[in-house]
Design a protein around this motif. Structure first.
Motif, PDB file in Angstrom:
ATOM      1  N   GLN A 295      28.087  21.364  17.172  1.00 28.02           N
ATOM      2  CA  GLN A 295      28.269  22.628  16.429  1.00 28.02           C
ATOM      3  C   GLN A 295      29.496  23.366  16.940  1.00 28.02           C
ATOM      4  O   GLN A 295      29.652  23.545  18.156  1.00 28.02           O
ATOM      5  CB  GLN A 295      27.042  23.520  16.628  1.00 28.02           C
ATOM      6  N   LEU A 296      30.331  23.802  16.018  1.00 30.49           N
ATOM      7  CA  LEU A 296      31.519  24.585  16.385  1.00 30.49           C
ATOM      8  C   LEU A 296      31.243  26.041  16.045  1.00 30.49           C
ATOM      9  O   LEU A 296      31.074  26.397  14.871  1.00 30.49           O
ATOM     10  CB  LEU A 296      32.747  24.077  15.615  1.00 30.49           C
ATOM     11  N   LEU A 297      31.185  26.876  17.062  1.00 33.28           N
ATOM     12  CA  LEU A 297      30.864  28.289  16.876  1.00 33.28           C
ATOM     13  C   LEU A 297      32.122  29.127  16.956  1.00 33.28           C
ATOM     14  O   LEU A 297      33.012  28.848  17.764  1.00 33.28           O
ATOM     15  CB  LEU A 297      29.883  28.748  17.961  1.00 33.28           C
ATOM     16  N   SER A 298      32.160  30.161  16.150  1.00 31.85           N
ATOM     17  CA  SER A 298      33.311  31.070  16.159  1.00 31.85           C
ATOM     18  C   SER A 298      32.950  32.322  16.946  1.00 31.85           C
ATOM     19  O   SER A 298      31.968  32.996  16.637  1.00 31.85           O
ATOM     20  CB  SER A 298      33.654  31.436  14.705  1.00 31.85           C
ATOM     21  N   GLY A 299      33.719  32.625  17.978  1.00 32.66           N
ATOM     22  CA  GLY A 299      33.455  33.801  18.812  1.00 32.66           C
ATOM     23  C   GLY A 299      34.359  34.972  18.441  1.00 32.66           C
ATOM     24  O   GLY A 299      34.900  35.021  17.340  1.00 32.66           O
ATOM     25  N   PRO A 300      34.533  35.921  19.378  1.00 28.38           N
ATOM     26  CA  PRO A 300      35.286  37.145  19.075  1.00 28.38           C
ATOM     27  C   PRO A 300      36.801  36.968  19.210  1.00 28.38           C
ATOM     28  O   PRO A 300      37.451  37.628  20.012  1.00 28.38           O
ATOM     29  CB  PRO A 300      34.749  38.132  20.117  1.00 28.38           C
ATOM     30  N   GLY A 301      37.361  36.050  18.401  1.00 27.78           N
ATOM     31  CA  GLY A 301      38.770  35.722  18.559  1.00 27.78           C
ATOM     32  C   GLY A 301      39.709  36.415  17.596  1.00 27.78           C
ATOM     33  O   GLY A 301      40.876  36.063  17.497  1.00 27.78           O
ATOM     34  N   CYS A 302      39.185  37.402  16.884  1.00 24.05           N
ATOM     35  CA  CYS A 302      40.021  38.116  15.911  1.00 24.05           C
ATOM     36  C   CYS A 302      40.264  39.528  16.444  1.00 24.05           C
ATOM     37  O   CYS A 302      39.322  40.324  16.538  1.00 24.05           O
ATOM     38  CB  CYS A 302      39.282  38.130  14.571  1.00 24.05           C
ATOM     39  N   PRO A 303      41.501  39.840  16.808  1.00 19.73           N
ATOM     40  CA  PRO A 303      41.732  41.131  17.486  1.00 19.73           C
ATOM     41  C   PRO A 303      41.370  42.361  16.655  1.00 19.73           C
ATOM     42  O   PRO A 303      40.826  43.318  17.195  1.00 19.73           O
ATOM     43  CB  PRO A 303      43.219  41.106  17.841  1.00 19.73           C
TER      44      PRO A 303
ATOM     45  N   ASP B 183      37.578  49.194  31.718  1.00 20.36           N
ATOM     46  CA  ASP B 183      36.397  48.792  30.961  1.00 20.36           C
ATOM     47  C   ASP B 183      36.666  49.143  29.504  1.00 20.36           C
ATOM     48  O   ASP B 183      37.229  50.206  29.215  1.00 20.36           O
ATOM     49  CB  ASP B 183      35.153  49.543  31.446  1.00 20.36           C
ATOM     50  N   SER B 184      36.280  48.281  28.590  1.00 23.69           N
ATOM     51  CA  SER B 184      36.693  48.508  27.202  1.00 23.69           C
ATOM     52  C   SER B 184      35.585  48.119  26.229  1.00 23.69           C
ATOM     53  O   SER B 184      34.830  47.175  26.461  1.00 23.69           O
ATOM     54  CB  SER B 184      37.952  47.666  26.917  1.00 23.69           C
ATOM     55  N   LYS B 185      35.533  48.878  25.133  1.00 25.54           N
ATOM     56  CA  LYS B 185      34.518  48.619  24.120  1.00 25.54           C
ATOM     57  C   LYS B 185      35.040  47.606  23.104  1.00 25.54           C
ATOM     58  O   LYS B 185      36.144  47.768  22.576  1.00 25.54           O
ATOM     59  CB  LYS B 185      34.186  49.934  23.425  1.00 25.54           C
ATOM     60  N   TRP B 186      34.229  46.574  22.832  1.00 23.41           N
ATOM     61  CA  TRP B 186      34.548  45.584  21.802  1.00 23.41           C
ATOM     62  C   TRP B 186      33.604  45.835  20.636  1.00 23.41           C
ATOM     63  O   TRP B 186      32.382  45.879  20.823  1.00 23.41           O
ATOM     64  CB  TRP B 186      34.333  44.163  22.323  1.00 23.41           C
ATOM     65  N   ARG B 187      34.154  45.972  19.457  1.00 21.05           N
ATOM     66  CA  ARG B 187      33.288  46.185  18.301  1.00 21.05           C
ATOM     67  C   ARG B 187      32.347  44.986  18.130  1.00 21.05           C
ATOM     68  O   ARG B 187      32.777  43.833  18.200  1.00 21.05           O
ATOM     69  CB  ARG B 187      34.150  46.338  17.050  1.00 21.05           C
ATOM     70  N   GLY B 188      31.091  45.278  17.938  1.00 23.67           N
ATOM     71  CA  GLY B 188      30.106  44.216  17.754  1.00 23.67           C
ATOM     72  C   GLY B 188      29.542  43.673  19.050  1.00 23.67           C
ATOM     73  O   GLY B 188      28.563  42.936  19.031  1.00 23.67           O
ATOM     74  N   ILE B 189      30.167  44.012  20.168  1.00 24.30           N
ATOM     75  CA  ILE B 189      29.683  43.490  21.452  1.00 24.30           C
ATOM     76  C   ILE B 189      29.295  44.636  22.390  1.00 24.30           C
ATOM     77  O   ILE B 189      28.245  44.624  23.009  1.00 24.30           O
ATOM     78  CB  ILE B 189      30.751  42.587  22.124  1.00 24.30           C
TER      79      ILE B 189
ATOM     80  N   GLU C  45      28.674  49.464  15.373  1.00 23.28           N
ATOM     81  CA  GLU C  45      29.668  50.086  14.484  1.00 23.28           C
ATOM     82  C   GLU C  45      29.895  49.267  13.206  1.00 23.28           C
ATOM     83  O   GLU C  45      31.033  49.087  12.775  1.00 23.28           O
ATOM     84  CB  GLU C  45      30.995  50.267  15.208  1.00 23.28           C
ATOM     85  N   MET C  46      28.817  48.761  12.628  1.00 20.86           N
ATOM     86  CA  MET C  46      28.932  48.001  11.393  1.00 20.86           C
ATOM     87  C   MET C  46      28.176  48.732  10.290  1.00 20.86           C
ATOM     88  O   MET C  46      27.174  49.398  10.538  1.00 20.86           O
ATOM     89  CB  MET C  46      28.325  46.610  11.565  1.00 20.86           C
ATOM     90  N   TRP C  47      28.627  48.538   9.059  1.00 23.91           N
ATOM     91  CA  TRP C  47      27.945  49.144   7.933  1.00 23.91           C
ATOM     92  C   TRP C  47      26.653  48.411   7.637  1.00 23.91           C
ATOM     93  O   TRP C  47      26.489  47.250   7.986  1.00 23.91           O
ATOM     94  CB  TRP C  47      28.854  49.170   6.701  1.00 23.91           C
TER      95      TRP C  47
ATOM     96  N   ALA D 202      28.511  41.852  13.883  1.00 22.16           N
ATOM     97  CA  ALA D 202      28.182  41.808  15.320  1.00 22.16           C
ATOM     98  C   ALA D 202      27.601  40.448  15.675  1.00 22.16           C
ATOM     99  O   ALA D 202      27.936  39.869  16.723  1.00 22.16           O
ATOM    100  CB  ALA D 202      27.189  42.917  15.653  1.00 22.16           C
ATOM    101  N   GLU D 203      26.754  39.914  14.792  1.00 23.80           N
ATOM    102  CA  GLU D 203      26.174  38.592  15.034  1.00 23.80           C
ATOM    103  C   GLU D 203      27.223  37.493  14.844  1.00 23.80           C
ATOM    104  O   GLU D 203      27.245  36.508  15.564  1.00 23.80           O
ATOM    105  CB  GLU D 203      24.989  38.336  14.084  1.00 23.80           C
ATOM    106  N   ILE D 204      28.120  37.710  13.865  1.00 22.05           N
ATOM    107  CA  ILE D 204      29.181  36.712  13.619  1.00 22.05           C
ATOM    108  C   ILE D 204      30.103  36.626  14.840  1.00 22.05           C
ATOM    109  O   ILE D 204      30.447  35.537  15.301  1.00 22.05           O
ATOM    110  CB  ILE D 204      30.035  37.113  12.386  1.00 22.05           C
TER     111      ILE D 204
END
Ligand code: SF4
Length: 362
Positions: free
Chosen positions: A46-54, A255-261, A306-308, A314-316
């Motif tokens: 399985q190829l999973l896509s992580g938080p690689g989109c800035p 320390d930094s906030k990542w949307r969805g994480i 922070e999602m509608w 966030a899960e993606i």
């Protein structure tokens, strides 16, 4: 006669056992989606896509602050990908439609030029991206910058996010991002591999991705977890030392906030005190405080991702779901009408799934 790609596919499929390999790079997702790599290798891999989109991981509060600045008469200069990413009260594009001065730029140098050409205007550059873009932004601030220029800094660092993903996500190994690794080298991933996760730095051609998959698979099979480099034509162990030097002359880790994480320790960059005259948070502290207060009373304040409503970005972003599992995918949410950040950018997982698997005609 089999070519190298066919040999790699055969190798991957012959050795297939149930494993989950995550990449953390939007360009890797583009290659995987565009060339249907998930369809040509065994379903066990399985190829999973992580938080690689800035732009996807840029917090809504930073977008809100940029919009507040625009509404206060400042000119916002932003990369095009960022324009349609929703904050809590709309996007930069919405604000531009309302008549505020928001300009699309291709680099920080474009924004500096706008500032030089318009000395009576206050220009704020929205600086986002991973280790790949931070050195160029640092370099610009080390050159001559006019007084009417400042920067809203929202840079993120990838290795700390990968460490967090090893705690929260079921993943067996990683493909590390080629672009980021040209800057940071391979050694920063040791902290992740030492946790028992094989890592292979790889590039963006189909062959690169297949080789990376086979090398991760090989580490798992042989019970090893180390950092290997399948992109040695561009990446070395120590990375680009000059770029790193410039980056840390100008920025410090925070320390930094990542949307969805959420918050991740030492995963972001802020301008150092010596550069505070260019730091939009410092220069426009009153507007920043007001934007923070407005966020506290906004509709999605209690939604830490922070999602509608209905959006599962966030899960993606953490590979706990795939775009096709989102009830809005291809219906209410599409690249023309994106609901969440993952559908906006060329590097977004939902965008790539839509473009290459859902509707080839967009
Ligand atoms: S398809 Fe749209 S609404 Fe669904 S997760 Fe992706 S961006 Fe969010």
């Amino acid at each position: 006669m089999e070519n190298i790609e066919q040999k790699l596919i055969s190798r991957i499929n012959e050795h297939a056992a149930p494993i989950r390999i995550m990449h953390v790079c939007g360009t890797h997702e583009r290659t995987i989606s565009k060339y249907a790599i998930r369809d040509i290798i065994s379903k066990d891999v399985q190829l999973l896509s992580g938080p690689g989109c800035p732009v996807c991981v840029t917090p809504a509060e930073d977008i809100d602050f940029a919009i507040s600045l625009a509404k206060s008469g400042k000119v916002i200069a932003s990369f095009g990908d960022m324009m349609r990413v929703p904050g809590t009260r709309g996007s930069l594009f919405d604000a531009r439609s309302d008549g505020y001065d928001i300009r699309m730029v291709y680099s920080i140098d474009d924004a500096v030029k706008i500032a030089k050409d318009n000395p009576t205007l206050d220009i704020v550059f929205f600086g986002i991206g991973f280790e790949t873009t931070a050195p160029a932004n640092a370099a610009a601030l080390l050159r001559e910058v006019p007084e009417n220029f400042s920067m809203l800094t929202s840079h993120k660092l990838m290795p700390p996010a990968m460490e967090i993903l090893t705690e929260d996500t079921i993943v067996d190994g990683f493909l590390a991002p080629g672009h980021v690794s040209t800057i940071i080298g391979t050694y920063p991933y040791n902290s992740v591999s030492e946790r028992g996760f094989p890592i292979v730095v790889t590039g963006f051609e189909v062959l690169d991705v297949l080789l990376g998959i086979a090398m991760v698979q090989n580490q798992i099979e042989s019970g090893r977890s180390c950092v290997e480099n399948a992109y040695s034509r561009c990446v070395n162990v120590e990375g680009n030392l000059k770029a790193q030097e410039m980056m840390y002359l100008v920025f410090k880790k925070i320390d930094s906030k990542w949307r969805g994480i959420g918050m991740i320790e030492k995963s972001g960059l802020a301008l150092k005190k010596e550069f505070e005259q260019f730091d939009a948070v410092n220069v426009y502290a009153d507007i920043y405080e007001k934007a923070q207060h407005e966020k506290k009373v906004s509709d999605i304040d209690n939604n830490q991702n922070e999602m509608w409503e209905g959006c599962i970005c966030a899960e993606i972003l953490t590979a706990r779901a795939q775009p096709a599992q989102c009830p809005l995918f291809g219906k209410r949410c599409s690249p023309k009408n994106p609901v969440g950040p993952c559908m906006v950018s060329l590097e977004g997982t939902c965008y790539n799934w839509y473009k290459y698997t859902h509707n080839k005609g967009i």
